[in-house]
Design a protein around this motif. Sequence first.
Motif, mmCIF file in Angstrom:
data_model
loop_
_atom_site.group_PDB
_atom_site.id
_atom_site.type_symbol
_atom_site.label_atom_id
_atom_site.label_comp_id
_atom_site.label_asym_id
_atom_site.label_seq_id
_atom_site.Cartn_x
_atom_site.Cartn_y
_atom_site.Cartn_z
ATOM 1 N N VAL A 197 0.744 -1.084 0.310
ATOM 2 C CA VAL A 197 -0.005 -0.149 0.140
ATOM 3 C C VAL A 197 0.953 1.764 0.378
ATOM 4 O O VAL A 197 1.891 1.215 1.240
ATOM 5 N N ALA A 198 0.481 1.931 -0.796
ATOM 6 C CA ALA A 198 1.170 3.347 -1.152
ATOM 7 C C ALA A 198 0.656 5.019 -1.472
ATOM 8 O O ALA A 198 -0.792 3.993 -1.571
ATOM 9 N N PRO A 199 0.961 5.709 -1.079
ATOM 10 C CA PRO A 199 0.066 7.275 -0.926
ATOM 11 C C PRO A 199 -0.346 7.185 -2.317
ATOM 12 O O PRO A 199 0.534 6.746 -2.927
ATOM 13 N N ALA A 200 -1.522 7.642 -2.211
ATOM 14 C CA ALA A 200 -2.451 7.829 -3.881
ATOM 15 C C ALA A 200 -1.305 8.487 -4.019
ATOM 16 O O ALA A 200 -0.670 10.061 -3.891
ATOM 17 N N GLY A 201 -1.398 8.762 -5.859
ATOM 18 C CA GLY A 201 -0.104 9.689 -6.538
ATOM 19 C C GLY A 201 1.205 9.094 -6.352
ATOM 20 O O GLY A 201 2.322 9.818 -7.349
ATOM 21 N N THR A 202 1.525 8.338 -5.502
ATOM 22 C CA THR A 202 2.840 8.079 -5.987
ATOM 23 C C THR A 202 3.591 7.005 -7.036
ATOM 24 O O THR A 202 4.501 6.654 -6.710
ATOM 25 N N SER A 203 2.752 6.440 -7.681
ATOM 26 C CA SER A 203 2.566 5.463 -8.493
ATOM 27 C C SER A 203 3.523 4.455 -8.153
ATOM 28 O O SER A 203 3.930 3.671 -8.845
ATOM 29 N N ARG A 204 3.086 3.488 -6.737
ATOM 30 C CA ARG A 204 4.111 2.177 -6.756
ATOM 31 C C ARG A 204 3.273 1.575 -7.906
ATOM 32 O O ARG A 204 2.845 0.972 -7.442
ATOM 33 N N PRO A 205 4.980 0.962 -7.952
ATOM 34 C CA PRO A 205 3.601 -0.372 -8.990
ATOM 35 C C PRO A 205 2.882 -1.441 -8.348
ATOM 36 O O PRO A 205 4.062 -1.717 -7.060
ATOM 37 N N ASN A 206 2.188 -2.213 -8.460
ATOM 38 C CA ASN A 206 1.673 -3.553 -7.912
ATOM 39 C C ASN A 206 1.177 -2.774 -6.452
ATOM 40 O O ASN A 206 1.413 -3.704 -5.445
#
Length: 540
Positions: free
Chosen positions: A462-471
Motif C-alpha cells: 500500500v502506498a499513498p495516492a499519486g506515488t505510482s508505486r508498481p503493484n
Amino acid sequence: MTERAGATDYDVLVVGFGPTGAVAAGQLGRLGHRTLVIDRLTAVYDKPRAIALDHEIFRHFDNMGLAEAISPFVEPFTASEHFGVDGQLIRRIDMVAKPYPLGYTPSMVFSQPAVEAELRRHATSFSNVRVELGVELLDLVQTPDRVEARLKDGDGWHRSVTARYVIGCDGAASTVRQIAGLDLEDLIFDEPWLVVDVRVKESALARLPRCSAQFCNPSRPVSFLIGPNNHRRWEIMLLPGEDARQMERPDNVWKLLSPWLTPNDGELWRAASYRFHALVATDWRSGKILIAGDAAHQQPPFIGQGMCQGLRDATNLVWKLDRVLKGLSSDSLLDSYTVERKQHVIELTGKIKAIGQSICERDLAAARRRDAQVLADGGGKPLLVTRQEIIPPLRAGCLASRETPARGSLFPQPRVASGGTVRLLDGVTGSGWRLFVDGCSNDAAAMLSLGALCPDISATAVAPAGTSRPNALEETEDVLASWFARHGVIAAIVRPDHYVFGTARNPAELDGLLRDVDARLRDVPAMRDKISDPKMERTP
Ligand SMILES: O=C(O)CCc1cccc(O)c1
C-alpha cells in the motif's frame, strides 16, 4: 421423562443468542461450519442494555456484510464531559480525530434491540446455521472428540445433540460456565446503580445537555448518555439504604430525573437496578467447552465497552476455531484465547474501574481532591482523554515471539482507490491473515515475494495516492503511511481479527516473522526451508 429420538451432530453449539452468540454464529456460518444456536428465550429482548460500540466492532460488522443493515440504528457518540463537585468541567473524553484510523467513526451509540435483530437475521441466513429458541441447556458431557449436550425444548421434551465444540455466550449467570466448572475471579468493584432509558419528546430534547456527561457529585453520581435518536440514558448511583426494587418504580425514577425532565417530557423505556461488578473467569476453556461475553467477564459500564468486549471474544475465538475445525491448526491454538482475552479484559477493566472509582467518589473532601488532581493532570485545564487510548493492545498469545513495534495493536484500515472508487481496505483484501508492506519501501518487492511463499497469508503493498508505486494499492488519506512511519516499520502481519501479529523493519525481520506465524499456527517447527538471504526466492 419424555425423549425425542435422534441426536444431531454439529461442529459448534452456541449457547445464547445475544450479540456475542449471534456474532459467533454468523461468523461460523460464513466460514461453513455446521452450527446450532440455542437460547432459553424465544425473542430478542426489546429493551436496550448495551448502548455503545466502537470502530473495532463496527469493522467486524462490516466484514460480516452488516454495515448497511445496522447503520440506521447507529449514530456517532458525543464527547463525554465530566463535572466536578461544584459543577466545573474537569475532564472531557472524546474520539480520536480524523482521518479515522479504522475508517469508521471511532465511538458510536446504537439501538440494541434493532441491531440484535439484524445480527440474528444474519446468523439465521446461513443454511448451515440452525437456530432453536425456547430451548434450555441442561447438561454437557465431554467425550474424547465431542461434547454431548442435553437439551430441554419449550414443550418439555428432553433430547441430546453433539458438537465438536461448545461456546457459552449465555450471559452473566452462564449455565455453560457452571457446568464446565469455570470459576470467576473478583476484580473488586461492586456498586449499586439504577439505569434509566427514556425516549424523550422532541420538545424536551433541546433542554437536555448536548454532550454526554458524568456528574461526579459525591451526593449522587450520575451519568447521562446521548443515545441514538431520542434515546437518552441516565445511570444513577443508588445510595446506602435505598432499596433497588423500590427505586425502579416510575414515581421514584421521575423524582430522580426531575433536574432534567418531567413525566410529560418522555416515555420511560427501561428502569433497571444493577450492581456494577468487575469479574473475570479464571479460565475461559475447559476442553471443548469455551465461554465468551458476560459468561466470561463483567465490567462496569463507564466507558461503554461491555458489548465490545463480548464481540472481541467472539471474533478472537471464531478464527481460531475455524482453523482447528478445518484441521489447519492443532487444538492447542485455542489456549491462546484465554491468554489473550483474559489479559485484555483484566487490563481494560482496571482502567474502567479507575474511571468508575473517580466518578463514584462519595466523600466530599476526597471528591474535591479528585477534581484538583484531574485538573492538575490537565495542566490546570480540563483533562482531555481520547477514548481509543483507553483500550489496551493484546500483550500475549498468538503474537510474534519477539516484541515488535505495534505488536498486538489494531491494524488501521485506510481507504484505498480501487476500480475507479474509494473503498475500505478490508473490502479489497478480505480479512484473513494478511501481510501489508509499505509500497514506498525499496524492499517492497522482496517482501511481497517472501509473503507469497506463505500459504496462509495474502500479501499487499500500500502506498499513498499519486506515488505510482508498481503493484501497490493507493491509499487516499495516508493513514497507513503515517502508521508505518510512526512505528518505524515497513511491513506488518495482521491476524483475521485485525490485531497486528508483528511488524518488520526489513526483509530479514519479515522472514523471521513469517516463520513465527508458521510455528504459532501449526504448533510445529517452521515448515519452510532455512535460507541465508531472505530476499532470495525459495520453496515453501
Ligand atoms: O465513553 C464515554 O464517554 C462514556 C461511555 C459510556 C457508555 C455507556 C455507559 C456508560 O456509563 C458510559
